[in-house]
Scaffold this motif. Structure first.
Motif, PDB file in Angstrom:
ATOM      1  N   LEU A 130      -0.685  13.349   0.833  1.00 45.80           N
ATOM      2  CA  LEU A 130      -1.408  12.354   1.633  1.00 45.80           C
ATOM      3  C   LEU A 130      -0.462  11.482   2.448  1.00 45.80           C
ATOM      4  O   LEU A 130       0.580  11.038   1.964  1.00 45.80           O
ATOM      5  CB  LEU A 130      -2.223  11.469   0.676  1.00 45.80           C
ATOM      6  N   LEU A 143       9.974   6.643  -0.005  1.00 44.92           N
ATOM      7  CA  LEU A 143       8.825   6.319  -0.859  1.00 44.92           C
ATOM      8  C   LEU A 143       7.823   7.460  -0.882  1.00 44.92           C
ATOM      9  O   LEU A 143       7.147   7.678  -1.880  1.00 44.92           O
ATOM     10  CB  LEU A 143       8.139   5.043  -0.367  1.00 44.92           C
ATOM     11  N   ALA A 144       7.748   8.196   0.210  1.00 48.38           N
ATOM     12  CA  ALA A 144       6.833   9.349   0.253  1.00 48.38           C
ATOM     13  C   ALA A 144       7.437  10.546  -0.474  1.00 48.38           C
ATOM     14  O   ALA A 144       6.839  11.613  -0.503  1.00 48.38           O
ATOM     15  CB  ALA A 144       6.517   9.707   1.702  1.00 48.38           C
ATOM     16  N   GLU A 172      -0.665  11.484  -8.791  1.00 49.56           N
ATOM     17  CA  GLU A 172       0.518  11.620  -7.939  1.00 49.56           C
ATOM     18  C   GLU A 172       0.530  12.929  -7.163  1.00 49.56           C
ATOM     19  O   GLU A 172       1.079  13.008  -6.069  1.00 49.56           O
ATOM     20  CB  GLU A 172       1.788  11.509  -8.794  1.00 49.56           C
ATOM     21  N   GLU A 211       0.838  -1.210   0.000  1.00 49.02           N
ATOM     22  CA  GLU A 211       0.000   0.000   0.000  1.00 49.02           C
ATOM     23  C   GLU A 211       0.866   1.250   0.000  1.00 49.02           C
ATOM     24  O   GLU A 211       0.572   2.228  -0.684  1.00 49.02           O
ATOM     25  CB  GLU A 211      -0.913   0.010   1.225  1.00 49.02           C
ATOM     26  N   LYS A 212       1.934   1.212   0.774  1.00 46.43           N
ATOM     27  CA  LYS A 212       2.865   2.347   0.808  1.00 46.43           C
ATOM     28  C   LYS A 212       3.439   2.611  -0.593  1.00 46.43           C
ATOM     29  O   LYS A 212       3.578   3.762  -1.001  1.00 46.43           O
ATOM     30  CB  LYS A 212       4.035   2.048   1.764  1.00 46.43           C
ATOM     31  N   ILE A 213       3.766   1.526  -1.287  1.00 44.01           N
ATOM     32  CA  ILE A 213       4.341   1.677  -2.624  1.00 44.01           C
ATOM     33  C   ILE A 213       3.304   2.252  -3.584  1.00 44.01           C
ATOM     34  O   ILE A 213       3.594   3.154  -4.359  1.00 44.01           O
ATOM     35  CB  ILE A 213       4.883   0.316  -3.133  1.00 44.01           C
ATOM     36  N   VAL A 214       2.069   1.736  -3.490  1.00 42.49           N
ATOM     37  CA  VAL A 214       1.009   2.234  -4.378  1.00 42.49           C
ATOM     38  C   VAL A 214       0.702   3.699  -4.082  1.00 42.49           C
ATOM     39  O   VAL A 214       0.439   4.490  -4.984  1.00 42.49           O
ATOM     40  CB  VAL A 214      -0.265   1.371  -4.228  1.00 42.49           C
ATOM     41  N   LEU A 215       0.778   4.085  -2.811  1.00 39.75           N
ATOM     42  CA  LEU A 215       0.451   5.464  -2.430  1.00 39.75           C
ATOM     43  C   LEU A 215       1.649   6.398  -2.519  1.00 39.75           C
ATOM     44  O   LEU A 215       1.564   7.560  -2.143  1.00 39.75           O
ATOM     45  CB  LEU A 215      -0.121   5.496  -1.010  1.00 39.75           C
ATOM     46  N   SER A 216       2.776   5.870  -2.982  1.00 44.47           N
ATOM     47  CA  SER A 216       3.943   6.739  -3.154  1.00 44.47           C
ATOM     48  C   SER A 216       3.714   7.674  -4.339  1.00 44.47           C
ATOM     49  O   SER A 216       3.203   7.252  -5.378  1.00 44.47           O
ATOM     50  CB  SER A 216       5.171   5.852  -3.394  1.00 44.47           C
ATOM     51  N   PRO A 217       4.056   8.957  -4.175  1.00 39.07           N
ATOM     52  CA  PRO A 217       3.797   9.892  -5.279  1.00 39.07           C
ATOM     53  C   PRO A 217       4.800   9.745  -6.411  1.00 39.07           C
ATOM     54  O   PRO A 217       5.535  10.671  -6.721  1.00 39.07           O
ATOM     55  CB  PRO A 217       3.902  11.264  -4.609  1.00 39.07           C
ATOM     56  N   SER A 218       4.858   8.559  -6.975  1.00 43.37           N
ATOM     57  CA  SER A 218       5.721   8.347  -8.132  1.00 43.37           C
ATOM     58  C   SER A 218       5.063   7.272  -8.980  1.00 43.37           C
ATOM     59  O   SER A 218       4.134   6.617  -8.529  1.00 43.37           O
ATOM     60  CB  SER A 218       7.105   7.899  -7.690  1.00 43.37           C
ATOM     61  N   ASN A 238      10.471   4.237   4.046  1.00 48.65           N
ATOM     62  CA  ASN A 238       9.117   4.787   3.968  1.00 48.65           C
ATOM     63  C   ASN A 238       9.101   6.275   3.666  1.00 48.65           C
ATOM     64  O   ASN A 238       8.237   6.755   2.941  1.00 48.65           O
ATOM     65  CB  ASN A 238       8.345   4.484   5.255  1.00 48.65           C
ATOM     66  N   LEU A 278      -1.260  12.291  -4.034  1.00 49.79           N
ATOM     67  CA  LEU A 278      -0.525  11.379  -3.163  1.00 49.79           C
ATOM     68  C   LEU A 278       0.595  12.091  -2.410  1.00 49.79           C
ATOM     69  O   LEU A 278       0.967  11.714  -1.307  1.00 49.79           O
ATOM     70  CB  LEU A 278       0.044  10.209  -3.978  1.00 49.79           C
ATOM     71  N   LYS A 279       1.141  13.159  -3.020  1.00 44.25           N
ATOM     72  CA  LYS A 279       2.176  13.946  -2.353  1.00 44.25           C
ATOM     73  C   LYS A 279       1.658  14.576  -1.063  1.00 44.25           C
ATOM     74  O   LYS A 279       2.397  14.769  -0.120  1.00 44.25           O
ATOM     75  CB  LYS A 279       2.645  15.064  -3.293  1.00 44.25           C
ATOM     76  N   ALA A 281       3.126  -1.440   7.712  1.00 48.11           N
ATOM     77  CA  ALA A 281       3.949  -1.183   6.527  1.00 48.11           C
ATOM     78  C   ALA A 281       5.426  -1.123   6.881  1.00 48.11           C
ATOM     79  O   ALA A 281       6.152  -0.235   6.456  1.00 48.11           O
ATOM     80  CB  ALA A 281       3.522   0.091   5.806  1.00 48.11           C
ATOM     81  N   LEU A 305      -7.388   3.887  -2.853  1.00 51.01           N
ATOM     82  CA  LEU A 305      -7.045   2.467  -2.908  1.00 51.01           C
ATOM     83  C   LEU A 305      -8.262   1.629  -3.269  1.00 51.01           C
ATOM     84  O   LEU A 305      -8.138   0.497  -3.692  1.00 51.01           O
ATOM     85  CB  LEU A 305      -6.509   1.995  -1.553  1.00 51.01           C
TER      86      LEU A 305
END
Lengths: 223, 220
Positions: B77, B102-103, B71, A82-89, B99, B74-75, B85, B51
């Motif tokens: 959020l 990834l953010a 995206e 989920e973290k990967i899917v929600l990553s802004p990339s 983590n 998502l930035k 996780a 999701l």
């Protein structure tokens, strides 16, 4: 975009280093399957040479499906997916990083160990090089196609077996042309170029499309 | 900054969880989602993150659909789900570093260690998280919250498994976030004073599924 790619690639390689058994399971499976054939069919040089291309490729196909099941399910279970899917990339790039890591850990070792196995089967030196090369360009297709199936079956019970059933028929072209290239290399005067070019085409095609399709499949599976 | 939910309808399998759900959230506001188990709190939060695809309705961020923003949304959020996780084979520090990367945020190792220190994980930074307790694992996940620059926090049961000290710390962190023009949406079963800013609450408790089941009330 590149940062998520690098982060995931590095993370997956680091995780594999901490838990080496997963890499070795695939590698040993490959070696064991290939070593069993001479015990079963005898050690006559001619028969072994004839069988080698098919045996090596079938062992590679089966070995690569072994680790597919864990490709996304480990991340799915602990929430990191989920973290990967929600990553802004770009999710496709993140998925590509995961598949690349998977290939480096399960595909590349097979390529590197294959010369040793070629010697078991009395393959001439030239054919061993051909075998290494076609494995090198063919095994990425296995990881790429496998990722799609792994993403589609994510979270299903008995997903592991289902992945193999889904994906093995799709591997047939790779098997045919990969084994064909090695067999042809043992016949003098025949070019292996068509086989190699077709394999390369499969490889490039799967690298371009698979991360994109896999990303879409992951989003569906996460719902 | 605003989050708008417009006539949202979600179902799980055959069961309709909620429909015609509308609300809006602005900066300096906190929303608490209430409801018994199985009323769709988690589904609602996951829908807000994109999701989960709703049956009908839309979620807008600053007036634009989150699907279109992609995206960009998502930035802004930060989502904390049921799972922490974090990877059991990696240390707390490595998990936090991954983590945050990834953010899309990069921090020096000192900053990361400071965040782990602040959340009470001093001395456990380099241990594989598999060796940590449930509450400590939750803290590793929450350490990301201390560093997050995201405007919108979506937290699913953030207080679960935490001890008194951590609960208090987390309340302060959320309160500070709200005061700094942030917004947060969370679910919790605990009665906790969260912030002196504006708190909205919404309940998914009504059993009748066809009527709109929103009851928005705000208290200062």
């Amino acid at each position: 975009m590149t940062s998520a790619f690098g982060t995931i690639l590095k993370r997956d390689l680091l995780l594999a280093l901490r838990r080496r058994s997963e890499i070795f399971t695939v590698l040993f499976f490959f070696i064991v399957v290939i070593s069993l054939f001479p015990l079963g069919v005898g050690t006559e040089e001619k028969i072994l040479q004839q069988m080698a291309p098919g045996v090596v490729w079938i062992a590679a196909l089966l070995a690569s499906t072994l680790a597919l099941d864990r490709l996304f399910s480990a991340d799915y279970e602990d929430g990191t997916l989920e973290k990967i899917v929600l990553s802004p990339s770009s999710l496709s790039m993140s998925v590509f990083a995961k598949i690349l890591a998977h290939w480096l850990l399960t595909g590349l070792p097979l390529v590197l160990i294959s010369p040793l196995l070629g010697l078991f089967y009395h393959l001439p030196m030239d054919s061993i090089f051909v075998m290494m090369f076609v494995l090198f360009i063919g095994t990425p297709v296995l990881s790429m196609l496998g990722a799609i199936a792994a993403a589609l079956t994510l979270g299903l019970r008995g997903g592991g077996v289902l992945v193999s059933l889904l994906v093995l028929p799709l591997y047939i072209p790779v098997l045919v042309y990969g084994a064909g290239a090695i067999s042809t290399s043992m016949i003098t005067g025949v070019s292996i170029e068509p086989y190699v070019l077709l394999l390369l085409a499969f490889s490039l095609l799967s690298i371009v499309f698979s991360p994109w399709v896999t990303a879409a499949a992951l989003k569906i599976s996460l719902e | 900054m605003s989050l708008e939910v417009i006539k949202l309808q979600c179902q799980r399998g055959e069961k309709e969880l909620f429909s015609e759900l509308s609300f809006a959230l602005r900066s300096k506001q906190l929303m608490r989602i209430e409801g018994q188990n199985g009323t769709g709190k988690t589904t609602l939060l996951r829908t807000l993150c994109g999701l989960y695809q709703p049956e009908a309705g839309e979620v807008h961020w600053n007036g634009k659909s989150i699907k279109k923003l992609g995206e960009e949304y998502l930035k802004d959020l930060f989502y904390l789900g049921h799972h922490n996780a974090i990877k059991a084979d990696l240390s707390a520090l490595e998990n936090l570093q991954i983590n945050t990367a990834l953010a899309g945020e990069t921090y020096s190792e000192d900053d990361l260690l400071q965040a782990l220190d602040d959340i009470g994980l001093f001395g456990s930074e380099y241990k594989p998280t598999a060796h940590l307790s449930q509450g400590q694992k939750r803290r590793v996940a929450l350490a990301g919250l201390l560093l997050s620059k995201a405007k919108l926090w979506v937290l699913d049961e953030p207080f679960v498994a935490l001890d008194g000290f951590a609960v208090k710390l987390l309340q302060e962190v959320i309160a500070k976030h709200i005061e700094n023009e942030g917004m947060a949406i969370l679910t919790t079963h605990q009665e906790v004073p969260l912030t002196n800013g504006e708190i909205l609450s919404i309940s998914l408790d009504l059993n009748s599924s066809s009527t709109g089941n929103e009851s928005t009330s705000s208290d200062d």
